[in-house]
Structures are given as C-alpha cells and as structure tokens.
Enzyme design. Structure first.
Site, PDB file in Angstrom:
ATOM      1  N   ASP A 163       0.836  -1.207   0.000  1.00  0.00           N
ATOM      2  CA  ASP A 163       0.000   0.000   0.000  1.00  0.00           C
ATOM      3  C   ASP A 163       0.875   1.264   0.000  1.00  0.00           C
ATOM      4  OD1 ASP A 163      -2.339   1.458   0.090  1.00  0.00           O
ATOM      5  OD2 ASP A 163      -3.170   0.393   1.815  1.00  0.00           O
ATOM      6  N   ASP A 185     -10.500   2.288  -3.592  1.00  0.00           N
ATOM      7  CA  ASP A 185     -11.085   2.027  -2.275  1.00  0.00           C
ATOM      8  C   ASP A 185     -12.602   2.134  -2.317  1.00  0.00           C
ATOM      9  OD1 ASP A 185      -8.820   1.389  -0.992  1.00  0.00           O
ATOM     10  OD2 ASP A 185      -8.675   3.210   0.218  1.00  0.00           O
TER      11      ASP A 185
END
Ligand code: DGJ
Length: 768
Positions: A472, A535
């Site tokens: 990430d 997301d």
C-alpha cells in the site's frame, strides 16, 4: 520489423507502421503512424515538409528556403530555434539554452534492458537514431522498441553530455508524436481517492492541454494512459491512438494543436519532478512511453494494450497465470480484530470457496488506528499472540494461501523507526514536514532506508509463510529536499527496492495498492502483477472505473472485491449478486464480515465462487470488448470477455425507467459458424425487494421491513428470471438474443428482469 533504408526507417507491427525519415535539415520526422503500409508504397507516405508563412523562422535558408521547425512532424523538439510550441527537451548550461540536434547515424538491435527502469520483456527490436549538437557537446538518442505481436511501439530517449562542462536538463520527455488534425478527441481519465478512472473527453481545440501529476506518483488525478481518437471512432470502429508510460512517478501528458492543425502529443516525466545536471560523460535515460494505433475503435486499443501488459509487462512468471480468489479482512473488521476473529473469518472464507486469506492493515507495532506504527514491521502481539507465523499456519492448514498487508514506504511519527531515524523521512530540513493520513514518507533515495525496508520485509517473507503481499501507499509526497531530481530519484529507489524484493521472493504474488488506485501504472505492474482498482467498492462506481481502466489495462491486473451490501463509501445498497457480476470481470475477492452472512447469502456466494472458478481463465485473461456503454445505449453498460470457447457478458443497469423496452444483447466476435449454449447466471431476489407488494402473493400479511420479512428473507428468496437456449454465433452476433423486459410495475412473469437501480447480470455463451 525494422527496415532501415538510408535515411528512412519503417517500423512495422502486424497492423501498424511507424515511418520515420531524416529530412533535409537533419531532423527526424514522422511521415506516418497508423495502418500498416506495404513496403513498396512507403515513399508515397512522405509528408511534404511544411511551408513557412509570414513571420515564421526559416531554419537554414542555405539548406532549404521553406523549412521551419514548427511545421515539420518533428520527433523531438527543442526551443529557441523558431519552434515555440511545447518542447520535449530543455537544457541549460553556462554556454546557453539553445541545443539543436541533428541526425548522425542509425542502428537496430534487440531491445536492451533500460538501466534503472522496468523494461518490457519478450521479443522486441530496437531502433536507435543518434542525433548530436556538436557545438554544445550534447547527444540525443531517440529509441524505438517494436513489439510486433501486440502492435505496440515503445519510445524513449537518452541524453549524453559529450562536452567538457556540465549541463542541466530541465525537461526531457520520453516521446513526441505529431499528427495532422482530422477531428480528434482527447480521451483521458481524471480522479481522486475513491473516484479513480473517471472519463475526461474533449475535442482537441487550438490549445495546449497539460495533464498529469506532480505528487510523486502516477496518481489518481490523471493516469498516464490516454487515447486520442477520431471524433467518428466508436467502440468497434475508427482510428484511435493509445498512449501510456512505463513509469510510476510524476508525469506529464501534453497535447497541443497549432493554427494549421498540427497536433503534438508528448509524454514523459513531469518537468516539475526533474531537473538533472549531467557532468561530462554522464547520460540520462527516460522511461519508456508506449504507443499503439488501431482502426478498430476503442475496443481495438484494449486488445493491443491488454496483450502488451499480459505478455510484455507483467513479470513472466505470473503472466497469464490464474490469480487466486481472495478474502481480505479490511472492510470486514478494519483494525478491530484479534486472532479468534481472524480464525473464524478464515474458516468461513475457506468454506465459501476462497483461496487466499489477506490480513490487511493493523497487525504490526501497536496499530489500533491509522496514526501509529508504520515503519515498525513487527507483530502486534496483543492482537496476534502467535505472530504472523501462527496466523499463517492456521490459514494454510485450512487450505488457503496467506497474504499480508504492508505499507513499506511510510512511517508514523509515533513509531520506533522514526524515534531512531528521524532523518529518514522526506523533508527539506527547513520546514516542518506535513502529514498525510497522519504519516510521513520515507526517503527511498537513501540506500540505508531501502536496505532497512528490504530487511524488514525479508524477515517476514523468508519465513516462507507468506504467499501474497498487498503493498500500500497512502499519501502523496511533499516537503522535498533541495534536489531538482528528487521525485524521480525516489521512483528509481522504489524500483530498486521492489526489484530486489520480487527477485528475492519470486513466488510471492504482490498486489499493488495506493489508497486504492493512485499508482496503477505500467511501472508498478512490471513488478506487481495485479492492482487494487479503488477504495470505492460500490459495484456501480467500480463498473465505471473498470470500464475506463480497461482501455489501457487488462482484467488480470484489476483486483475487485465484493463488499458489504450497504457500501461503506457510497452508502448505496446493492445485492451480492450484482456486486459479484461486476467484480468478476477481473481478479475476484471478498471483503466484508462474512461471519454475518445468512444461509441464503452464503449459498449464493458459494455458487458465485464456483461459477468464477469455472470461468476464471476467461474472466481474467479473455479478450475484452465493450458492447454498449451508459452513454451510447439505454443506461446500460455491457462488457464481454471471451476466448476461443466461450464468452461471458456482464450487463450493468443504470437507474430504472418507467418504460423499459425489449432488450437484446449486441454480441460481438462469437464464432459465426459455431453453436453456443447460452444462459443467465442464476440469481435470486430477496423477499425484501418487493416491499409491501409481496402481500399480493403471500398468504399472510407481511409488514414492509417488519420482523417477519427480515426472518423469512434469511432463508428464502425468489428465483430471478431464467434464460437458456442455443443459437448460432452469427445469430447472436447479429444481436438477436432477447433478454427480457425489465420490471415496469405490472406484468411480471418468468422472463421479467428485476435489476433495480445499478443492478447487474452475467450471461454465459459456451461453444458446443
Ligand atoms: C488503503 C487501501 O486501499 C485499503 O484497501 C486498505 O488496505 C487501507 N489502505 C488500509 O489502511
């Protein structure tokens, strides 16, 4: 194939030709980039060099009375010699700012590894055109890589200081390409967190358009992939150019049209991210820009780009290797989990048919919220008393692979790492560095930082208990130190780190993530075979993003998860069936508290996973075609993925209309002679769908949203419409398959499709 004929160079792929020439004043120009030309006819394509008009500067009257730089189809422009449009290269030195390169020599060879950058693999030839400014002591190499099998041309340049004094590069793009206007439209994407890959389109007017990112990553603002299409091009027909850049940092796209209709298109590192001084003997190499052309519309671009990414970009050991179905705990638990909770989720994930269990953020340091512990990659014993090995062992014993989340490039101010090494974060040494998501970015230009991260991750990966890493990257870069090339050096540091790690642990599958899709680019995909799209896990939003992303990137890199019915980002309620139908076009996963599923949902998810396993190869690697879009059709998006034996079609509804018409599926590309068995993937409607209308068929009165309907709907649903039959490919390609009307308030029967707002279906066509 590259053909060199004195000063003309023909670079041909299966369907395209790029024709280059050195003109009378020694400049490399592009005579043609488009449909493949027959070699006997190449001379025909030579573009007459532009005519000077009015106040235009003539480059050199002795050589040619009419040649002016702005009007030629130059392959690489520099300023201050009469060309005042966007330059591709700007150099300054004590000597001056006018650098004027002319052709010296050409050579071709197999494509060589590009030092410091990810280089596409597989068969490719390379043409190098050496140009020089003798007076300024500078050389420029124009490189062209030909990927014949997928109709892609790679372009990059190398600048060399062959003088006695240093000079500084202020801008050095990877590619310039000139095109005579025939009514072109610029089609790119814009976006933000949870809203990546939104379509941006504009007819190309007499302006200079500058897109890109200056945030240190390829970004969700403007992905480096874009297209320039003829305004009459459609999904299936017409001339379209596709562009991308194999780079993960700040980048620039420039499209500029002059008064005469000459369009200049440039791609490369953002000048704001690059100011590089070259000492005598030094060189600077740019990343590779990627260009393709098709006359088969937008779907033709997908075809070329998908083949290029799958066969030349994704690490060979993962190319066309089926990706596992993941369960990820993030939206199910966020950071509130313990070992027992993870065990129960893993058991359920296995039971549902998942193949990989990914433990997301919150397992290290003392991380209970997003304001601590990044950088301290040791296990949080309070949550995981048996460590990563313990949870991995449990998960693997169930028969699942085990994956772990890291955000290696970051550190929290509240971390041991920054206590010990406050100087490891990116900062200018003057201002207090600003936080993003409460965290700072580590300075990957420093070797000791990269070594620390390599060791920290290796400590975990070398135990052999991790099959998958989600990498990430949750903020942008600011507060940069006083170095003109810092942002670029950061990316080279990142490539060095991920290159070393993926080499040391070649069997670990890495997933690329950057707060969702803020760094989904060909640079990252050269190391990490798949990427988290966004997301935003709402299926309707995702359908739009997947659609835009699909023009440049194949399904195999798009990781999509089915998430909770009430979506966390949009608060939109959508059934699991629809969520699956969208997530299945790509790499499938589940991300919610699966321990809360009722029996009917569990059954439905099991059958989704069975379905996906059966069709996985087609869904991840099949040829992708858009058959209809929200804009062109009736508020519906229809996507087909197909291989030699079958085609799967996802249909996504926009909002319900009160007057739905009869609908057919406009199939494309099925084998006309073959017979196909077709069907719709069986789905069900929750009893709650019908509200108080259910009383029209129920023997007992059911109160809308009452206890009874809540209890009943946990065990019973109503079968959705069916569709089954056989037909010839030619009939289906003719768009003859009726798929039933949508619900219109009355007249319900077995074929009525109740899709609801944003609902979806999957249709399957299997060759007999
Ligand atoms: C952002 C990612 O995109 C999410 O999927 C999740 O991993 C969070 N970070 C965790 O902090």
């Amino acid at each position: 194939m590259i053909t060199i004929n004195e000063k003309t160079f023909a670079l041909s792929t299966r369907e395209t030709t790029l024709l280059l020439r050195v003109n009378e004043i020694g400049k490399v120009v592009c005579d043609h980039y488009g449909r493949r030309l027959e070699h006997d006819d190449l001379a025909l394509a030579a573009v007459p060099d532009g005519v000077t008009t009015g106040r235009t500067i003539v480059y050199d009257e002795k050589q040619s009375e009419k040649l002016a730089l702005p009007s030629i189809h130059g392959e690489y422009s520099t300023p201050f010699k009469g060309d005042d449009y966007s330059p591709s290269l700007e150099i300054v030195s004590d000597k001056g700012r006018l650098y004027d390169f002319v052709f010296v020599s050409a050579l071709s060879r197999p494509l060589e590894k590009m030092e410091g950058y990810p280089t596409p693999h597989g068969e490719a030839e390379e043409l190098i055109l050496l140009c020089r400014d003798e007076k300024m002591g500078a050389e420029l190499e124009l490189h062209y890589a030909v990927f014949e099998d997928c109709d892609v041309i790679g372009k990059f340049v190398l600048v060399r200081n062959v003088g006695e004094k240093p000079f500084t590069l202020r801008r050095v793009y990877s590619s310039q390409f000139c095109l005579e206007d025939q009514g072109y439209v610029l089609h790119a994407s814009y976006g933000s967190w949870a809203g990546e890959f939104q379509r941006a389109e504009t007819p190309i007017g007499h302006f200079r358009y500058e897109l890109g990112s200056d945030s240190g990553s390829s970004s969700d603002q403007h992905n480096p992939f874009f297209m320039v299409r003829r305004d009459d091009a459609s999904l299936r027909t017409g001339a379209v150019y596709g562009f991308n850049l194999i780079y993960s940092g700040s980048h620039r796209i420039v499209v500029e049209k002059d008064a005469f209709g000459l369009i200049r298109i440039q791609q490369g590192i953002s000048p704001r991210g690059l100011e590089k001084t070259l000492a005598p003997g030094d060189t600077f190499l740019t990343p590779m820009a990627v260009l393709t052309y098709t006359h088969n519309g937008l779907n033709g671009i997908s075809k070329h780009m998908h083949a290029f990414v799958n066969d030349h970009v994704i690490p060979t050991r993962f190319a066309r290797v089926p990706r596992p179905i993941a369960f990820n705990n993030w939206e199910g638990t966020y950071m509130k989990f313990n070992e027992a909770k993870l065990h129960s989720l893993a058991k359920k994930a296995k039971d549902l048919g998942c193949e990989l269990f990914v433990l997301d953020d919150g397992w290290f340091g003392h991380r209970d919220a997003d304001n601590s512990s990044l950088g301290d990659w040791d296990v949080y014993k309070k949550k995981l008393p048996h460590g990563i090995e313990g949870i991995s062992k449990y998960v693997r014993k169930l028969g699942l692979k085990f994956g772990l989340w890291f955000e290696p490039e970051m550190a929290s101010p509240d971390s041991h790492l920054l206590e010990q090494h406050p100087d490891w974060v990116i900062q200018d040494g003057i201002h207090e560095p600003s936080l993003g998501r409460h965290q700072l970015v580590l300075d990957l230009t420093k070797k000791e930082v990269r070594d620390y991260l390599f060791d920290a991750l290796s400590n975990h990966l070398s135990t052999g208990c991790i099959d998958f890493v989600k990498w990430d990257y949750n903020r942008t870069i600011c507060d940069i130190p006083n170095s003109g090339s810092f942002l670029h050096d950061y990316i080279l540091g990142l490539y060095d780190l991920v290159g070393r790690l993926t080499k040391a642990f070649p069997d670990v599958l890495f997933e690329n993530c950057a707060s969702g899709g803020a760094r989904n680019d060909l640079g990252m995909f050269s190391y990490f075979p798949q990427g988290w799209v966004s997301d935003d896990t709402d299926s309707f939003e995702r359908a739009k993003m997947q659609l835009e992303m699909s023009f440049g990137y194949p399904q195999s890199v798009m990781s999509n998860h089915v998430s909770a019915k009430t979506n966390h980002q949009m608060l939109r309620k959508t059934g699991f069936g629809t969520k699956f139908d969208v997530a299945a076009i790509g790499v499938l996963g589940y991300e919610m508290d699966i321990s809360e599923l009722d029996s009917i949902e569990e059954k439905a998810i099991k059958s989704q996973i069975e379905f996906y396993k059966k069709h996985r190869e087609t869904l991840q690697f099949g040829i992708y075609r858009i058959l209809d879009t929200f804009e062109h059709g009736h508020g519906r998006l229809i996507v087909e993925v197909a291989d030699a034996n079958k085609a799967l079609v996802t249909y996504v509804n926009y909002v319900q209309t009160p007057h739905p018409g009869n609908e057919t599926l406009p199939m494309a590309g099925l084998d006309p002679e073959a017979t196909y068995a077709y069907s719709v993937r069986p789905e069900y409607h929750s009893l709650k769908t019908f509200g108080s209308l259910i009383n029209q068929v129920s023997p007992v009165h059911i109160k809308e949203e009452g206890v009874l309907v809540n209890v009943l709907s946990r065990f019973r649903g109503l079968d959705a419409e069916g569709l089954k039959g056989e037909a010839k490919g030619c009939t289906l390609n003719a768009g003859a398959l009726q798929i039933g009307r949508q619900w219109a308030g009355t007249g319900y029967d077995d074929s009525t499709r109740i899709l609801l707002d944003f609902g979806a279906r999957i249709y399957v066509f299997e060759k007999k």
